[in-house]
Scaffold this active site. Structure first.
Site, PDB file in Angstrom:
ATOM      1  N   HIS A 174       0.855  -1.188   0.000  1.00 37.83           N
ATOM      2  CA  HIS A 174       0.000   0.000   0.000  1.00 37.83           C
ATOM      3  C   HIS A 174       0.893   1.241   0.000  1.00 37.83           C
ATOM      4  CE1 HIS A 174      -2.902   3.031   1.114  1.00 37.83           C
ATOM      5  NE2 HIS A 174      -3.839   2.180   0.743  1.00 37.83           N
ATOM      6  N   GLU A 180      -3.721   1.872  -7.394  1.00 36.72           N
ATOM      7  CA  GLU A 180      -4.174   2.990  -6.558  1.00 36.72           C
ATOM      8  C   GLU A 180      -3.239   4.178  -6.808  1.00 36.72           C
ATOM      9  OE1 GLU A 180      -6.429   1.924  -2.721  1.00 36.72           O
ATOM     10  OE2 GLU A 180      -4.329   1.612  -2.299  1.00 36.72           O
TER      11      GLU A 180
HETATM   12  P1  13P Z   1      -9.729   6.271  -0.107  1.00 34.80           P
HETATM   13  O1  13P Z   1     -10.875   5.429  -0.611  1.00 34.80           O
HETATM   14  O2  13P Z   1     -10.000   6.892   1.230  1.00 34.80           O
HETATM   15  O3  13P Z   1      -9.231   7.225  -1.129  1.00 34.80           O
HETATM   16  O4  13P Z   1      -8.519   5.241   0.178  1.00 34.80           O
HETATM   17  C1  13P Z   1      -8.135   4.382  -0.830  1.00 34.80           C
HETATM   18  C2  13P Z   1      -7.154   3.435  -0.272  1.00 34.80           C
HETATM   19  O5  13P Z   1      -6.049   3.773   0.065  1.00 34.80           O
HETATM   20  C3  13P Z   1      -7.587   2.042  -0.127  1.00 34.80           C
HETATM   21  O6  13P Z   1      -6.515   1.202   0.094  1.00 34.80           O
END
Ligand code: 13P
Length: 254
Positions: free
Chosen positions: A98, A171
């Protein structure tokens, strides 16, 4: 239709008591949500809450995921939680790489690949998070960053005839917690590239790798995102802390 993954990453927003209270308060509704045939719901609370949540949800269709795991086998690794323990408390998924771990714990791509190896040896599906920073995004370096992040991971499977269960969560760092998401067109192009790259490196077995999107997914932004044809799931942070918002995302029409 193969089930779409809805992964709730609670990060460390709740305390232990709050996580258990949330799971108890929404127990029946969460189980109901998990019964949707086209959905797989994965809750990722913090480490302390995994065992009690497993007790609450075992033998239901709800899955449990951890937010990280040790890169090592059981041994002298103070402060870490190994994959064997995660499996023992009922985790069938685990996030690795992450962006908050990458930046706050200076995690390298090679270290993340070691975590993937540990998880696979305990039959836990790694959800491998990749994504570029806003600086790299503006510099047009998205795909080269993704390639760099994927390289040590894909090297694990170079000669594999069959792949274990794997998910890759794209992400973009600049989309996390900002309310901003890439346009559907940009996402489509990015996922097309990821698929082609996986195919080139691993061949046809790569088709079974699940591709997920994370970053500011809510009831509004989710509308366009979950319709993307090459997408197998969403990773939800902020909106997963409010049961109703999370439910609304799960109930969006694909
Ligand atoms: P948000 O949905 O708060 O933008 O976070 C995304 C995230 O980091 C999920 O792992």
């Amino acid at each position: 239709m193969k089930p779409f993954l809805y992964v709730a990453n609670w990060k460390t927003n709740f305390s232990f008591n709050q996580e258990v209270a949330f799971a108890k308060e929404h127990h029946a509704e969460l189980i109901e949500l998990g019964k949707k045939p086209a959905a797989t719901i994965v809750l990722c609370p913090s480490f302390c809450s995994l065992a009690p949540l497993h007790e609450l949800f075992k033998n239901t269709s709800l899955a449990l995921g951890a937010q990280d795991c040790s890169a090592y086998k059981p041994g002298a690794h103070t402060g870490q939680v190994n994959a064997q323990s995660l499996a023992e408390v009922g985790c069938t998924y685990c996030l690795v790489g992450h962006s908050e771990q990458r930046t706050q714990c200076q995690e390298t791509n090679e270290h993340i690949a070691q975590k993937v190896t540990q998880l696979i040896s305990h039959k836990i599906t790694p959800i491998i998070c990749i994504g570029e920073t806003s600086k790299d995004h503006r510099a047009g370096k998205t795909l080269s960053i993704l390639e760099e992040q994927l390289t040590p991971i894909l090297a694990l499977f170079n000669h594999a005839q069959a792949l274990p269960s794997l998910a890759i969560a794209y992400e973009p760092v600049w989309a996390i917690g900002t309310g901003t998401t890439p346009t559907p067109d940009t996402l489509h192009k990015t996922y097309t590239w990821i698929r082609a790259h996986l195919q080139q490196k691993l061949g046809h077995v790569s088709q079974k790798i699940k591709l997920i999107y994370g970053g500011s997914v809510d009831e509004k932004t989710g509308l366009d995102i979950i319709k993307l044809t090459d997408l197998d799931g969403v990773l939800v942070g902020g909106a997963s802390l409010d049961f109703q918002k999370f439910k609304n995302i799960v109930e969006l029409q694909r």
